[in-house]
Motif scaffolding. Structure first.
Motif, PDB file in Angstrom:
ATOM      1  N   PRO A  25       0.836  -1.202   0.000  1.00 45.95           N
ATOM      2  CA  PRO A  25       0.000   0.000   0.000  1.00 45.95           C
ATOM      3  C   PRO A  25       0.873   1.255   0.000  1.00 45.95           C
ATOM      4  O   PRO A  25       2.081   1.187   0.262  1.00 45.95           O
ATOM      5  CB  PRO A  25      -0.787  -0.123   1.314  1.00 45.95           C
ATOM      6  CG  PRO A  25      -0.691  -1.557   1.707  1.00 45.95           C
ATOM      7  CD  PRO A  25       0.626  -2.039   1.187  1.00 45.95           C
ATOM      8  N   ARG A  26       0.252   2.384  -0.267  1.00 43.63           N
ATOM      9  CA  ARG A  26       0.994   3.641  -0.363  1.00 43.63           C
ATOM     10  C   ARG A  26       1.829   3.927   0.887  1.00 43.63           C
ATOM     11  O   ARG A  26       2.999   4.310   0.793  1.00 43.63           O
ATOM     12  CB  ARG A  26       0.015   4.792  -0.624  1.00 43.63           C
ATOM     13  CG  ARG A  26       0.640   6.166  -0.550  1.00 43.63           C
ATOM     14  CD  ARG A  26      -0.272   7.257  -1.058  1.00 43.63           C
ATOM     15  NE  ARG A  26      -1.605   7.253  -0.456  1.00 43.63           N
ATOM     16  CZ  ARG A  26      -2.513   8.212  -0.659  1.00 43.63           C
ATOM     17  NH1 ARG A  26      -2.221   9.242  -1.454  1.00 43.63           N
ATOM     18  NH2 ARG A  26      -3.693   8.152  -0.093  1.00 43.63           N
ATOM     19  N   GLY A  70       5.967   4.414   1.247  1.00 45.32           N
ATOM     20  CA  GLY A  70       6.559   5.605   1.846  1.00 45.32           C
ATOM     21  C   GLY A  70       7.576   5.253   2.922  1.00 45.32           C
ATOM     22  O   GLY A  70       8.660   5.847   2.988  1.00 45.32           O
ATOM     23  N   THR A 105       3.116  12.488  -4.021  1.00 43.98           N
ATOM     24  CA  THR A 105       2.192  11.427  -3.646  1.00 43.98           C
ATOM     25  C   THR A 105       2.627  10.137  -4.328  1.00 43.98           C
ATOM     26  O   THR A 105       3.542  10.134  -5.164  1.00 43.98           O
ATOM     27  CB  THR A 105       0.740  11.792  -4.022  1.00 43.98           C
ATOM     28  OG1 THR A 105      -0.163  10.834  -3.458  1.00 43.98           O
ATOM     29  CG2 THR A 105       0.559  11.861  -5.529  1.00 43.98           C
ATOM     30  N   ILE A 106       1.957   9.039  -3.968  1.00 37.38           N
ATOM     31  CA  ILE A 106       2.341   7.709  -4.444  1.00 37.38           C
ATOM     32  C   ILE A 106       1.093   6.950  -4.896  1.00 37.38           C
ATOM     33  O   ILE A 106       0.061   6.986  -4.230  1.00 37.38           O
ATOM     34  CB  ILE A 106       3.043   6.903  -3.334  1.00 37.38           C
ATOM     35  CG1 ILE A 106       4.248   7.664  -2.769  1.00 37.38           C
ATOM     36  CG2 ILE A 106       3.482   5.530  -3.849  1.00 37.38           C
ATOM     37  CD1 ILE A 106       4.841   7.016  -1.519  1.00 37.38           C
ATOM     38  N   ALA A 107       1.200   6.263  -6.022  1.00 38.69           N
ATOM     39  CA  ALA A 107       0.162   5.330  -6.478  1.00 38.69           C
ATOM     40  C   ALA A 107       0.819   3.971  -6.665  1.00 38.69           C
ATOM     41  O   ALA A 107       1.834   3.861  -7.357  1.00 38.69           O
ATOM     42  CB  ALA A 107      -0.457   5.800  -7.790  1.00 38.69           C
ATOM     43  N   THR A 108       0.263   2.951  -6.028  1.00 35.59           N
ATOM     44  CA  THR A 108       0.876   1.624  -6.106  1.00 35.59           C
ATOM     45  C   THR A 108      -0.055   0.599  -6.739  1.00 35.59           C
ATOM     46  O   THR A 108      -1.279   0.693  -6.630  1.00 35.59           O
ATOM     47  CB  THR A 108       1.285   1.104  -4.710  1.00 35.59           C
ATOM     48  OG1 THR A 108       0.139   0.569  -4.036  1.00 35.59           O
ATOM     49  CG2 THR A 108       1.907   2.200  -3.853  1.00 35.59           C
ATOM     50  N   ASP A 151      -2.269  -0.878  -4.093  1.00 31.22           N
ATOM     51  CA  ASP A 151      -3.506  -0.183  -3.762  1.00 31.22           C
ATOM     52  C   ASP A 151      -4.637  -0.592  -4.705  1.00 31.22           C
ATOM     53  O   ASP A 151      -5.765  -0.849  -4.283  1.00 31.22           O
ATOM     54  CB  ASP A 151      -3.303   1.331  -3.824  1.00 31.22           C
ATOM     55  CG  ASP A 151      -2.550   1.875  -2.619  1.00 31.22           C
ATOM     56  OD1 ASP A 151      -2.600   1.235  -1.556  1.00 31.22           O
ATOM     57  OD2 ASP A 151      -1.920   2.930  -2.749  1.00 31.22           O
ATOM     58  N   ALA A 174      -3.344   6.896 -10.348  1.00 30.44           N
ATOM     59  CA  ALA A 174      -2.356   7.976 -10.362  1.00 30.44           C
ATOM     60  C   ALA A 174      -3.012   9.316 -10.697  1.00 30.44           C
ATOM     61  O   ALA A 174      -2.692  10.349 -10.082  1.00 30.44           O
ATOM     62  CB  ALA A 174      -1.254   7.668 -11.366  1.00 30.44           C
ATOM     63  N   ARG A 202      -4.929  10.462  -7.654  1.00 30.81           N
ATOM     64  CA  ARG A 202      -4.013  10.984  -6.639  1.00 30.81           C
ATOM     65  C   ARG A 202      -3.527  12.380  -7.033  1.00 30.81           C
ATOM     66  O   ARG A 202      -3.345  13.255  -6.181  1.00 30.81           O
ATOM     67  CB  ARG A 202      -2.825  10.022  -6.467  1.00 30.81           C
ATOM     68  CG  ARG A 202      -3.231   8.657  -5.901  1.00 30.81           C
ATOM     69  CD  ARG A 202      -3.232   8.667  -4.375  1.00 30.81           C
ATOM     70  NE  ARG A 202      -4.038   7.597  -3.804  1.00 30.81           N
ATOM     71  CZ  ARG A 202      -3.614   6.365  -3.541  1.00 30.81           C
ATOM     72  NH1 ARG A 202      -2.363   6.037  -3.810  1.00 30.81           N
ATOM     73  NH2 ARG A 202      -4.430   5.493  -2.993  1.00 30.81           N
TER      74      ARG A 202
END
Length: 291
Positions: free
Chosen positions: A59-60, A64, A79-82, A85, A212, A215
Motif C-alpha cells: 500500500p501507499r 513511503g 504522492t504515491i500510487a501503487t 492499492d 495515479a 491521486r
C-alpha cells in the motif's frame, strides 16, 4: 525516433506532472540514486508535481516507509500510487473470492490484507490452502531467485479448479542491487500461458494510471494528459503503459535494459535504436539514468 537527452531539466518545463517509476529509476532496491533524487527535488522546486507510480504490491503508506529506509527524502515527491492499492481494492471487492491462496513473503506482504477503509462494504478475506481456495492472490514468488516453473504443479491444480490469479505486481523481474529477482508478474505470465486467468492492476494496465490521476487530482491540480511525462526503466511496463495511456515517456536505459542498450553513463545510440526496434517501443525521450 526517441530523443536522447542528458538531463530531465532539458524537457521538464514542458510538463506539469511526472509519473515516476521507483525501482531502477529512483532507487536500486537498496538505496536511492542521488542524481535522481536531486532531479526530482529540482523539478518540484520549480512547481512541478511528482507522482511515484510503482508496481510494488505494498500500500501507499508501506512504500513511503520503504523509501525512507532507502534514503529517498519526502521532498522528492508529492504522492504515491501503487499496484498494491489497485489490487487490494479489487480483492476486497471480491475479484477472486473470499477464500484465497496467498503467494508471496508474508512478513513483507501482510499489510496487503489489512482492511481497506475506503470501501463501504469490503468482503472478509480468508487465507486458505490451495485446494480450498476460490482464487489466488499473488504478491510475488515464495523464493524470488527460483525459476517460476517450480509453481507449475500448483498452477495446474489451480487452473483445473478454475481459479483466477490476482497479480499485485506485474513486473517480471527487478534488480536488487546487482542481483536479479523474479516478481509476481513472472508467475502471472506463467499461469496465463498454462491457460489460467490472471488479473492485473499495475503498469502497463489502466487501473494504476486511473489511480495515479486520482491521486494527482486530490492534490488540487487538474493536469491534462499532454502535460504528464511518464518515467521508467521497464519497456513493457513503464513505457508500454505510458504509450497506451497516450502520455509522453522518458525511458531510463541504464535500468533493466542496461546491457542491451550498452548504457554506461548514456546509451549507445545504435544499440538503443536496435533494442527499441526489437521491442517495438518508441519512447518520447531516452536517458542513461534519471538525473
Amino acid at each position: 525516433m526517441t530523443q536522447i537527452i542528458t538531463a530531465l531539466s532539458e524537457v521538464s518545463d514542458r510538463y506539469k506532472a511526472l509519473f515516476v517509476d521507483l525501482w531502477g529509476c529512483v532507487h536500486n532496491g537498496i538505496t536511492a540514486y542521488p542524481e535522481a533524487v536531486a532531479a526530482l527535488q529540482s523539478y518540484r522546486a520549480q512547481g512541478g508535481i511528482v507522482v511515484l507510480v510503482t508496481n510494488s504490491p505494498k500500500p501507499r503508506a508501506g512504500v513511503g516507509e520503504q523509501l525512507t529506509q532507502f534514503n529517498v527524502p519526502t521532498d522528492a515527491y508529492d504522492t504515491i500510487a501503487t499496484s498494491g492499492d489497485s489490487a487490494r481494492s479489487a480483492m476486497f471487492l471480491g475479484a477472486v473470492g473470499e477464500k484465497v491462496y496467498f503467494m508471496g513473503e508474508w512478513q513483507r506482504d501482510a499489510e496487503f490484507f489489512e482492511p481497506l477503509k475506503l470501501l463501504e462494504h469490503p468482503i472478509h478475506i480468508e487465507r486458505v490452502p490451495l485446494d480450498q481456495a476460490e482464487g489466488i492472490v499473488c504478491c510475488g514468488p515464495f523464493d524470488p531467485h527460483a525459476d517460476p516453473d517450480v509453481n507449475r504443479p500448483d498452477f495446474l491444480l489451480a487452473k483445473q479448479n478454475g481459479l483466477k490469479l490476482l497479480c499485485a505486481n506485474p513486473d517480471i523481474v527487478v534488480d536488487r542491487g546487482e542481483v536479479r529477482e523474479w516478481c509476481a508478474g513472472a508467475l502471472a505470465r506463467l499461469y496465463t500461458e498454462m491457460g489460467g486467468e490472471s488479473l492485473y492492476f499495475g503498469k502497463p494496465h489502466p487501473p494504476i494510471y486511473d489511480l495515479a490521476r486520482r491521486r494527482l487530482m486530490a492534490l488540487g491540480t487538474d493536469v491534462p494528459d499532454s502535460e504528464i511525462l511518464v518515467i521508467g526503466d521497464g519497456p513493457h511496463t513503464d513505457i508500454a503503459g505510458g504509450i497506451g495511456e497516450g502520455l509522453d515517456s522518458l525511458f531510463i536505459t541504464g535500468g533493466l535494459a542496461a546491457s542491451e542498450t550498452k548504457t554506461s553513463y548514456q546509451p549507445d545510440p545504435d544499440a538503443l535504436s536496435r533494442y527499441l526496434e526489437m521491442e517495438k517501443m518508441d519512447p518520447t525521450y531516452s536517458i542513461g539514468r534519471l538525473r
